[in-house]
Design a protein around this motif. Structure first.
Motif, PDB file in Angstrom:
ATOM      1  N   ALA A 164       0.820  -1.216   0.000  1.00 24.58           N
ATOM      2  CA  ALA A 164       0.000   0.000   0.000  1.00 24.58           C
ATOM      3  C   ALA A 164       0.852   1.263   0.000  1.00 24.58           C
ATOM      4  CB  ALA A 164      -0.930   0.005   1.206  1.00 24.58           C
ATOM      5  N   ALA A 165       2.063   1.192   0.553  1.00 28.43           N
ATOM      6  CA  ALA A 165       2.929   2.371   0.617  1.00 28.43           C
ATOM      7  C   ALA A 165       3.281   2.893  -0.772  1.00 28.43           C
ATOM      8  CB  ALA A 165       4.207   2.037   1.380  1.00 28.43           C
ATOM      9  N   PHE A 166       3.329   1.987  -1.745  1.00 27.41           N
ATOM     10  CA  PHE A 166       3.692   2.390  -3.104  1.00 27.41           C
ATOM     11  C   PHE A 166       2.528   3.035  -3.855  1.00 27.41           C
ATOM     12  CE2 PHE A 166       6.634  -1.133  -2.109  1.00 27.41           C
ATOM     13  CZ  PHE A 166       7.834  -0.479  -2.306  1.00 27.41           C
ATOM     14  N   TYR A 167       1.309   2.851  -3.305  1.00 30.25           N
ATOM     15  CA  TYR A 167       0.134   3.381  -4.016  1.00 30.25           C
ATOM     16  C   TYR A 167      -0.763   4.266  -3.144  1.00 30.25           C
ATOM     17  CZ  TYR A 167       1.217   0.637  -8.128  1.00 30.25           C
ATOM     18  OH  TYR A 167       1.833   0.145  -9.246  1.00 30.25           O
ATOM     19  N   VAL A 168      -0.322   4.599  -1.922  1.00 23.58           N
ATOM     20  CA  VAL A 168      -1.135   5.446  -1.060  1.00 23.58           C
ATOM     21  C   VAL A 168      -1.383   6.809  -1.703  1.00 23.58           C
ATOM     22  CG1 VAL A 168       0.847   6.377   0.224  1.00 23.58           C
ATOM     23  CG2 VAL A 168      -1.421   6.313   1.296  1.00 23.58           C
ATOM     24  N   SER A 169      -0.460   7.236  -2.558  1.00 25.09           N
ATOM     25  CA  SER A 169      -0.583   8.547  -3.208  1.00 25.09           C
ATOM     26  C   SER A 169      -1.186   8.464  -4.608  1.00 25.09           C
ATOM     27  CB  SER A 169       0.792   9.214  -3.303  1.00 25.09           C
ATOM     28  OG  SER A 169       1.662   8.417  -4.105  1.00 25.09           O
ATOM     29  N   TYR A 170      -1.505   7.251  -5.068  1.00 24.21           N
ATOM     30  CA  TYR A 170      -1.975   7.108  -6.456  1.00 24.21           C
ATOM     31  C   TYR A 170      -3.265   7.884  -6.738  1.00 24.21           C
ATOM     32  CZ  TYR A 170      -3.295   4.900 -10.902  1.00 24.21           C
ATOM     33  OH  TYR A 170      -3.676   4.670 -12.208  1.00 24.21           O
ATOM     34  N   PRO A 171      -4.275   7.824  -5.859  1.00 26.18           N
ATOM     35  CA  PRO A 171      -5.465   8.656  -6.125  1.00 26.18           C
ATOM     36  C   PRO A 171      -5.139  10.141  -6.198  1.00 26.18           C
ATOM     37  CG  PRO A 171      -5.957   6.979  -4.473  1.00 26.18           C
ATOM     38  CD  PRO A 171      -4.468   6.961  -4.685  1.00 26.18           C
ATOM     39  N   THR A 172      -4.256  10.602  -5.295  1.00 24.55           N
ATOM     40  CA  THR A 172      -3.856  12.007  -5.315  1.00 24.55           C
ATOM     41  C   THR A 172      -3.057  12.318  -6.576  1.00 24.55           C
ATOM     42  OG1 THR A 172      -3.733  11.966  -2.907  1.00 24.55           O
ATOM     43  CG2 THR A 172      -2.703  13.836  -4.009  1.00 24.55           C
ATOM     44  N   TRP A 249      -7.282  14.066   1.462  1.00 22.31           N
ATOM     45  CA  TRP A 249      -7.999  15.032   2.292  1.00 22.31           C
ATOM     46  C   TRP A 249      -7.351  15.182   3.652  1.00 22.31           C
ATOM     47  CZ3 TRP A 249     -10.639  18.068  -0.541  1.00 22.31           C
ATOM     48  CH2 TRP A 249     -11.279  17.588  -1.691  1.00 22.31           C
ATOM     49  N   ASP A 250      -6.813  14.101   4.171  1.00 23.07           N
ATOM     50  CA  ASP A 250      -6.090  14.170   5.440  1.00 23.07           C
ATOM     51  C   ASP A 250      -4.824  15.016   5.275  1.00 23.07           C
ATOM     52  OD1 ASP A 250      -5.854  13.558   8.142  1.00 23.07           O
ATOM     53  OD2 ASP A 250      -4.665  11.756   7.775  1.00 23.07           O
ATOM     54  N   ALA A 251      -4.161  14.847   4.138  1.00 23.13           N
ATOM     55  CA  ALA A 251      -2.962  15.653   3.857  1.00 23.13           C
ATOM     56  C   ALA A 251      -3.327  17.135   3.740  1.00 23.13           C
ATOM     57  CB  ALA A 251      -2.293  15.169   2.573  1.00 23.13           C
ATOM     58  N   PHE A 252      -4.428  17.424   3.055  1.00 20.87           N
ATOM     59  CA  PHE A 252      -4.892  18.813   2.943  1.00 20.87           C
ATOM     60  C   PHE A 252      -5.159  19.414   4.327  1.00 20.87           C
ATOM     61  CE2 PHE A 252      -6.814  18.368  -1.582  1.00 20.87           C
ATOM     62  CZ  PHE A 252      -5.568  18.631  -2.126  1.00 20.87           C
ATOM     63  N   ARG A 253      -5.790  18.631   5.196  1.00 20.67           N
ATOM     64  CA  ARG A 253      -6.096  19.115   6.544  1.00 20.67           C
ATOM     65  C   ARG A 253      -4.827  19.478   7.305  1.00 20.67           C
ATOM     66  NH1 ARG A 253      -5.582  17.034  11.242  1.00 20.67           N
ATOM     67  NH2 ARG A 253      -5.086  14.941  10.418  1.00 20.67           N
ATOM     68  N   ILE A 254      -3.809  18.619   7.190  1.00 26.42           N
ATOM     69  CA  ILE A 254      -2.550  18.862   7.888  1.00 26.42           C
ATOM     70  C   ILE A 254      -1.866  20.117   7.340  1.00 26.42           C
ATOM     71  CG2 ILE A 254      -0.207  17.972   8.244  1.00 26.42           C
ATOM     72  CD1 ILE A 254      -1.453  15.150   8.344  1.00 26.42           C
TER      73      ILE A 254
END
Length: 295
Positions: A164-172, A249-254
């Motif tokens: 999952a670490a390799f694709y956690v950013s794929y949607p973004t 969205w969590d990244a945006f919040r931070i």
């Protein structure tokens, strides 16, 4: 000139393979040349826990990194880009040309919708291949990275964080890359058509159109790139909140909580500085290789 190649109207049966090879060569050239600026962009976007990793601008970052870590630090991770960029760009340009042909994009006249659709489809395909390499690249770029080898980084990230670490950013990445590429291809095709209405091989028009397209696309998608960097480097952070960031969205919040509106534009200047010349070089290389391979 009588012996100029009308590369846009050459036989279509040479198309897909030529475009994929040209795209691969263009991608490797583009990323390798501009890599030090990309490294600076990554470091400026990361929320640093050490004052030594906080930079005020491109010049400040370049001076401090080169003087304290050596010039080689600016190139750390380039091997991941080279490994991934060739295949990813081959898929990118091959998909672009295939979809554009399939949708009737060569029927003549301005067809921005077809061009944008082809560009978006190309991005979805190529990013699926490139995303793991981009994660490893940024893990190697950050301040005091533990990694010096692409394959070591892949093994450690997979062991500690899973696939999952390799694709956690794929949607973004898609949320950023689809509008980026749609804007890039649309601006490029429109400016190229304006500067080069005869459709001849014209290096100057490819460079100008590519640079403008890259600058526009990079500027408007910087907020999404900031979120992507947070997601891709979360495993390197000593900050518990950053290590637990779950998605866009969590990244945006931070970002909003810690740095306000200006936080969404961290690293915009090196990002634009990277994309304008790199896009110009990429399109120039792509158009050149299209001609060279077919001759």
């Amino acid at each position: 000139m009588a012996d100029e190649v009308d590369y846009e109207t050459l036989p279509s049966n040479a198309g897909l393979g030529v475009n994929m090879i040209a795209g691969a060569m263009a991608g490797i050239t583009e990323h390798a040349v501009m890599f030090p600026i990309d490294s600076i962009k990554t470091r400026m976007q990361v929320f640093a826990t050490s004052p030594a990793a906080a930079y005020t601008g491109i010049g400040n970052a370049f001076t401090r990194i080169s003087s304290t870590e050596g010039m080689r630090a600016l190139w750390r991770g380039v091997s991941s880009v080279i490994l991934g960029a060739g295949p990813a760009h081959a898929v990118h340009f091959g998909t672009y040309e295939f979809v554009k042909d399939f949708a009737g994009g060569r029927a003549g006249g301005n067809q921005p919708l077809t061009t944008a659709m082809a560009g978006a489809a190309a991005t979805v395909a190529s990013d699926a291949l490139m995303n793991p390499f981009d994660v490893i690249k940024q893990r190697m770029q950050v301040h005091q990275s533990e990694f010096r080898s692409v394959f070591t980084a892949m093994r450690v990230v997979y062991r500690n964080e899973g696939l999952a670490a390799f694709y956690v950013s794929y949607p973004t990445t898609l949320m950023m890359s689809v509008p980026f590429t749609a804007a890039q291809f649309t601006v490029y095709e429109q400016v190229k058509r304006l500067l080069n209405p005869r459709g001849e091989y014209s290096p100057s028009s490819h460079v100008i159109a590519g640079a403008l397209a890259g600058g526009v696309a990079a500027g408007v998608t910087t907020p999404l790139d900031v979120a992507k960097t947070l997601l891709q480097t979360r495993g390197t952070s000593q900050d518990s909140e950053l290590r637990r960031v779950r998605g866009m969205w969590d990244a945006f919040r931070i970002v909003w909580t810690r740095d306000g509106m200006k936080g969404f534009f961290r690293g915009m200047s090196p990002r634009m500085l990277t994309h304008m010349p790199s896009n110009a070089l990429c399109w120039l290389s792509y158009e050149f290789f299209k001609v060279a391979i077919r001759e």
